[in-house]
Motif scaffolding. Structure first.
Motif, PDB file in Angstrom:
ATOM      1  N   GLY A  30       8.233 -11.627 106.730  1.00  0.00           N
ATOM      2  CA  GLY A  30       9.128 -12.693 106.282  1.00  0.00           C
ATOM      3  C   GLY A  30       9.190 -12.923 104.791  1.00  0.00           C
ATOM      4  O   GLY A  30       9.761 -13.920 104.338  1.00  0.00           O
ATOM      5  N   TYR A  31       8.648 -12.002 104.001  1.00  0.00           N
ATOM      6  CA  TYR A  31       8.703 -12.169 102.549  1.00  0.00           C
ATOM      7  C   TYR A  31      10.088 -11.833 102.021  1.00  0.00           C
ATOM      8  O   TYR A  31      10.760 -10.919 102.524  1.00  0.00           O
ATOM      9  CB  TYR A  31       7.680 -11.256 101.866  1.00  0.00           C
ATOM     10  N   LYS A  32      10.501 -12.545 100.978  1.00  0.00           N
ATOM     11  CA  LYS A  32      11.737 -12.230 100.269  1.00  0.00           C
ATOM     12  C   LYS A  32      11.408 -11.182  99.208  1.00  0.00           C
ATOM     13  O   LYS A  32      10.613 -11.445  98.305  1.00  0.00           O
ATOM     14  CB  LYS A  32      12.332 -13.474  99.611  1.00  0.00           C
ATOM     15  N   ILE A  33      12.017 -10.014  99.334  1.00  0.00           N
ATOM     16  CA  ILE A  33      11.705  -8.905  98.437  1.00  0.00           C
ATOM     17  C   ILE A  33      12.924  -8.571  97.592  1.00  0.00           C
ATOM     18  O   ILE A  33      14.043  -8.449  98.097  1.00  0.00           O
ATOM     19  CB  ILE A  33      11.268  -7.664  99.241  1.00  0.00           C
ATOM     20  N   ASN A  34      12.697  -8.429  96.297  1.00  0.00           N
ATOM     21  CA  ASN A  34      13.729  -7.989  95.365  1.00  0.00           C
ATOM     22  C   ASN A  34      13.339  -6.613  94.828  1.00  0.00           C
ATOM     23  O   ASN A  34      12.167  -6.372  94.527  1.00  0.00           O
ATOM     24  CB  ASN A  34      13.883  -8.975  94.206  1.00  0.00           C
ATOM     25  N   TYR A  35      14.326  -5.735  94.721  1.00  0.00           N
ATOM     26  CA  TYR A  35      14.082  -4.360  94.289  1.00  0.00           C
ATOM     27  C   TYR A  35      14.978  -4.077  93.090  1.00  0.00           C
ATOM     28  O   TYR A  35      16.202  -4.262  93.170  1.00  0.00           O
ATOM     29  CB  TYR A  35      14.393  -3.417  95.444  1.00  0.00           C
ATOM     30  N   VAL A  36      14.381  -3.605  91.993  1.00  0.00           N
ATOM     31  CA  VAL A  36      15.150  -3.287  90.794  1.00  0.00           C
ATOM     32  C   VAL A  36      14.834  -1.856  90.370  1.00  0.00           C
ATOM     33  O   VAL A  36      13.674  -1.523  90.100  1.00  0.00           O
ATOM     34  CB  VAL A  36      14.833  -4.259  89.638  1.00  0.00           C
ATOM     35  N   ALA A  37      15.863  -1.016  90.319  1.00  0.00           N
ATOM     36  CA  ALA A  37      15.738   0.353  89.815  1.00  0.00           C
ATOM     37  C   ALA A  37      16.419   0.431  88.454  1.00  0.00           C
ATOM     38  O   ALA A  37      17.499  -0.136  88.261  1.00  0.00           O
ATOM     39  CB  ALA A  37      16.370   1.345  90.780  1.00  0.00           C
ATOM     40  N   PHE A  38      15.812   1.138  87.529  1.00  0.00           N
ATOM     41  CA  PHE A  38      16.337   1.170  86.162  1.00  0.00           C
ATOM     42  C   PHE A  38      17.272   2.345  85.887  1.00  0.00           C
ATOM     43  O   PHE A  38      18.132   2.258  85.011  1.00  0.00           O
ATOM     44  CB  PHE A  38      15.179   1.160  85.164  1.00  0.00           C
ATOM     45  N   CYS A  39      17.118   3.435  86.609  1.00  0.00           N
ATOM     46  CA  CYS A  39      17.960   4.611  86.392  1.00  0.00           C
ATOM     47  C   CYS A  39      18.630   5.018  87.697  1.00  0.00           C
ATOM     48  O   CYS A  39      17.950   5.191  88.716  1.00  0.00           O
ATOM     49  CB  CYS A  39      17.127   5.790  85.876  1.00  0.00           C
ATOM     50  N   SER A  40      19.936   5.182  87.668  1.00  0.00           N
ATOM     51  CA  SER A  40      20.640   5.646  88.860  1.00  0.00           C
ATOM     52  C   SER A  40      20.519   7.153  89.042  1.00  0.00           C
ATOM     53  O   SER A  40      20.817   7.685  90.118  1.00  0.00           O
ATOM     54  CB  SER A  40      22.114   5.247  88.799  1.00  0.00           C
ATOM     55  N   CYS A  41      20.081   7.844  87.982  1.00  0.00           N
ATOM     56  CA  CYS A  41      19.681   9.259  88.047  1.00  0.00           C
ATOM     57  C   CYS A  41      20.816  10.223  88.387  1.00  0.00           C
ATOM     58  O   CYS A  41      20.566  11.291  88.958  1.00  0.00           O
ATOM     59  CB  CYS A  41      18.540   9.442  89.036  1.00  0.00           C
ATOM     60  N   ASP A  42      22.040   9.900  88.025  1.00  0.00           N
ATOM     61  CA  ASP A  42      23.136  10.830  88.266  1.00  0.00           C
ATOM     62  C   ASP A  42      22.899  12.164  87.561  1.00  0.00           C
ATOM     63  O   ASP A  42      23.318  13.226  88.042  1.00  0.00           O
ATOM     64  CB  ASP A  42      24.461  10.229  87.794  1.00  0.00           C
ATOM     65  N   GLU A  43      22.205  12.116  86.418  1.00  0.00           N
ATOM     66  CA  GLU A  43      21.948  13.339  85.652  1.00  0.00           C
ATOM     67  C   GLU A  43      21.060  14.323  86.411  1.00  0.00           C
ATOM     68  O   GLU A  43      21.058  15.524  86.123  1.00  0.00           O
ATOM     69  CB  GLU A  43      21.280  13.012  84.312  1.00  0.00           C
ATOM     70  N   SER A  44      20.297  13.806  87.366  1.00  0.00           N
ATOM     71  CA  SER A  44      19.333  14.642  88.089  1.00  0.00           C
ATOM     72  C   SER A  44      19.831  15.102  89.456  1.00  0.00           C
ATOM     73  O   SER A  44      19.081  15.748  90.191  1.00  0.00           O
ATOM     74  CB  SER A  44      18.019  13.862  88.261  1.00  0.00           C
ATOM     75  N   LEU A  45      21.053  14.758  89.807  1.00  0.00           N
ATOM     76  CA  LEU A  45      21.576  15.117  91.122  1.00  0.00           C
ATOM     77  C   LEU A  45      21.814  16.627  91.245  1.00  0.00           C
ATOM     78  O   LEU A  45      22.251  17.265  90.281  1.00  0.00           O
ATOM     79  CB  LEU A  45      22.900  14.402  91.377  1.00  0.00           C
ATOM     80  N   PRO A  46      21.551  17.200  92.410  1.00  0.00           N
ATOM     81  CA  PRO A  46      21.971  18.583  92.659  1.00  0.00           C
ATOM     82  C   PRO A  46      23.485  18.705  92.506  1.00  0.00           C
ATOM     83  O   PRO A  46      24.230  17.742  92.686  1.00  0.00           O
ATOM     84  CB  PRO A  46      21.546  18.826  94.115  1.00  0.00           C
ATOM     85  N   ARG A  47      23.954  19.890  92.195  1.00  0.00           N
ATOM     86  CA  ARG A  47      25.363  20.092  91.860  1.00  0.00           C
ATOM     87  C   ARG A  47      26.320  19.704  92.982  1.00  0.00           C
ATOM     88  O   ARG A  47      27.466  19.336  92.723  1.00  0.00           O
ATOM     89  CB  ARG A  47      25.593  21.551  91.474  1.00  0.00           C
ATOM     90  N   ASN A  48      25.877  19.813  94.211  1.00  0.00           N
ATOM     91  CA  ASN A  48      26.790  19.555  95.327  1.00  0.00           C
ATOM     92  C   ASN A  48      26.846  18.088  95.734  1.00  0.00           C
ATOM     93  O   ASN A  48      27.434  17.754  96.757  1.00  0.00           O
ATOM     94  CB  ASN A  48      26.405  20.410  96.536  1.00  0.00           C
TER      95      ASN A  48
END
Length: 211
Positions: free
Chosen positions: A33-51
């Motif tokens: 029942g805890y309220k959890i907040n999640y924050v990511a700093f990089c969306s990492c599009d630069e690291s995605l595989p080509r497809n």
């Protein structure tokens, strides 16, 4: 130990770091029942595989955190450049200070200070500055650490491990990485559990405890 009416904050330098480092713990806290907040700093599009199209990791993150029980309105993804967080250190710190003021979290999960990835170490260092009056736990990323001080362990149920694995399966762009394998995730959690007389656990470095 903790009050489930006060927020918990998970900090991830990149999409997927929070799930990898403390996904089973997130599942357990959400189940309790805890309220959890999640924050990511990089969306990492630069690291995605080509497809994979830009934005794939952002979408995968929302799907994965949803599996773990975090509602989408509690998930934030910034667009800092991957592997270049050190160039934006002050902006990262200011965002963390803002989060501290707006959320008033009782407990913060972040990478450890010993994490060798340059982005992870920036988030860890600035988190300790911004949240020095809160309980701070550094989550374990074994492939990025030479030394890890496992002085705080959270036992979890097999159902929490199952949900962590299910969440990580949402990252279809990352399936080639060996640390995403079910075999590794179960074995590592079992190894940590055995050290404290449990079936499964996740290990952390406790930097500060405030009760």
């Amino acid at each position: 130990m903790f009050l489930n009416d006060q927020p918990v904050l998970v900090l991830a330098p990149h999409t997927d770091d929070g799930e990898l480092g403390c996904g089973a713990t997130i599942s357990k806290l959400a189940r309790l029942g805890y309220k959890i907040n999640y924050v990511a700093f990089c969306s990492c599009d630069e690291s995605l595989p080509r497809n994979f199209e830009p934005g794939s990791l952002r979408r995968e993150l929302f799907e994965a955190t949803g599996v773990l029980g975090i509602p989408p309105e509690n998930v934030t993804v910034h667009d800092f450049a991957v592997r270049k967080l050190s160039y934006s250190r002050q902006d990262v710190l200011e965002e963390l200070v803002r989060l501290n003021r707006s959320l008033q979290p009782q407990m913060v999960f972040c990478p450890t200070l010993g994490d060798l990835h340059q982005d992870h170490s920036v988030v860890a260092q600035e988190a300790l500055r911004a949240f020095k009056t809160k309980t701070i736990l550094g989550y374990e990323v074994p492939w990025n650490t030479i030394e890890f001080h496992a002085n705080y362990l959270i036992t979890v149920e097999e159902s929490d491990i199952d949900l962590k694995i299910e969440a990580l399966r949402k990252y279809t762009s990352q399936t080639s990485r060996p640390y995403f394998s079910e075999r590794f995730i179960r074995a590592h959690a079992h190894s940590r559990g055995v050290t404290v007389g449990a079936e499964y656990a996740e290990a952390f470095t406790l930097y500060r405890a405030v009760y």
